[in-house]
Design an enzyme around this catalytic site. Sequence first.
Site, mmCIF file in Angstrom:
data_model
loop_
_atom_site.group_PDB
_atom_site.id
_atom_site.type_symbol
_atom_site.label_atom_id
_atom_site.label_comp_id
_atom_site.label_asym_id
_atom_site.label_seq_id
_atom_site.Cartn_x
_atom_site.Cartn_y
_atom_site.Cartn_z
ATOM 1 N N SER A 95 -5.772 58.530 -52.704
ATOM 2 C CA SER A 95 -5.975 59.225 -53.995
ATOM 3 C C SER A 95 -6.534 58.206 -54.969
ATOM 4 O O SER A 95 -5.815 57.312 -55.412
ATOM 5 C CB SER A 95 -4.642 59.747 -54.534
ATOM 6 O OG SER A 95 -4.004 60.557 -53.599
ATOM 7 N N LYS A 170 -7.665 66.656 -56.189
ATOM 8 C CA LYS A 170 -6.351 65.992 -56.102
ATOM 9 C C LYS A 170 -5.812 65.692 -57.516
ATOM 10 O O LYS A 170 -4.625 65.865 -57.788
ATOM 11 C CB LYS A 170 -6.483 64.708 -55.277
ATOM 12 C CG LYS A 170 -5.247 63.828 -55.242
ATOM 13 C CD LYS A 170 -4.089 64.428 -54.480
ATOM 14 C CE LYS A 170 -2.873 63.497 -54.502
ATOM 15 N NZ LYS A 170 -1.704 64.052 -53.846
ATOM 16 N N LYS A 238 -0.477 56.143 -61.706
ATOM 17 C CA LYS A 238 -1.845 55.766 -61.300
ATOM 18 C C LYS A 238 -2.753 56.997 -61.245
ATOM 19 O O LYS A 238 -3.891 56.974 -61.717
ATOM 20 C CB LYS A 238 -1.745 55.073 -59.925
ATOM 21 C CG LYS A 238 -3.025 54.701 -59.248
ATOM 22 C CD LYS A 238 -3.459 55.571 -58.097
ATOM 23 C CE LYS A 238 -2.477 56.014 -57.093
ATOM 24 N NZ LYS A 238 -3.009 56.825 -56.011
#
Length: 296
Positions: A95, A170, A238
């Site tokens: 990701s 995502k 993140k």
Amino acid sequence: MKVAFVGLGIMGKPMAKNLLKAGHELKVFDIVAASVAEAAGAGAAAASSAAEAAAGAEVTITMLPDGPDVEAAVLGPAGVLEGAAPGSIIVDMSSISPLSAQKVGRACQAKGVHFLDAPVSGGEPKAIDGSLAIMVGGEKEVFDKVSPLFQAMGSSHILTGPVGAGNVTKLANQIMVACNIAAMGEALVLATKAGLDPEVVFNAVKGGLAGSTVLNAKAPMAIARNFKPGFRIRLHQKDLRNALLAAESMKVSLPLTSTVQQMLMSLMNNGRGDLDHSAIVTFIEDMAQAEIRKPA
Ligand code: NAD
């Protein structure tokens, strides 16, 4: 197929094992030698660099923490792109920022190597049982070639657009999950402070419009005070940072995402970065001085 796998962490290790189980020929690399040795014990060939793993592979998969790690492992010295043959395919399943995925995609294209970004949702349990949801960006022809590998690792794989689109999807997923957990935290703190049993409130609302997969998975964890990961606070921080960077590049404002990202940052500073992301509720609990608990 001849497959190389780079990055054998919580997710990469079981994903690589599922490719072996499906009969693919696997060569693996990780900067942690013990992880390579474990995969070799399960039947993979060990490589001493990402370039060596990629040499001779039809498809090279990377599963690394974040964009800078992917750029180092693919574009850096002794990286995947040094070993990958023109016409072969690189699939990054980490990701990362869509901008970083596009940068890697462009460098691959310049060398005649195909690239897909294909992040996943489902966490370690679904990586183990091969039922991940895989969101893919790239060309349809390349996607079709890699489909048998996606089938071995996931229960769904959907092409959502060109390179970068997998990670945009995502990020959309991560925004909805994070904001849902934060909203759940506010709701259950309010109910608890009003003297109600949060479990009874959860049972009363879960069949209505507020019901969700996130609520069903995370409310029981908060009520049981079980914040064992799962998906860590620091990884979700993140992801939201990457969402905000991508949003800024498109002049999109994401006020809810940015608030929850600040909560995650604060939780990391409070030593909670390695707790499950359900611990977002503890930020709201701290402000209210009230814990989501069943009454004594
Ligand atoms: P992890 O930290 O457990 O694994 C990363 C692996 O990459 C480690 O084994 C590390 O040694 C290796 N690595 C780092 N730099 C490298 C390099 N230059 N060359 C070779 N190997 C290198 O992380 P994870 O939990 O497996 O997550 C991987 C990715 O998947 C992340 O982007 C994460 O956000 C995403 N993800 C994780 C989950 C989850 O529940 N853990 C769920 C969905 C998506």
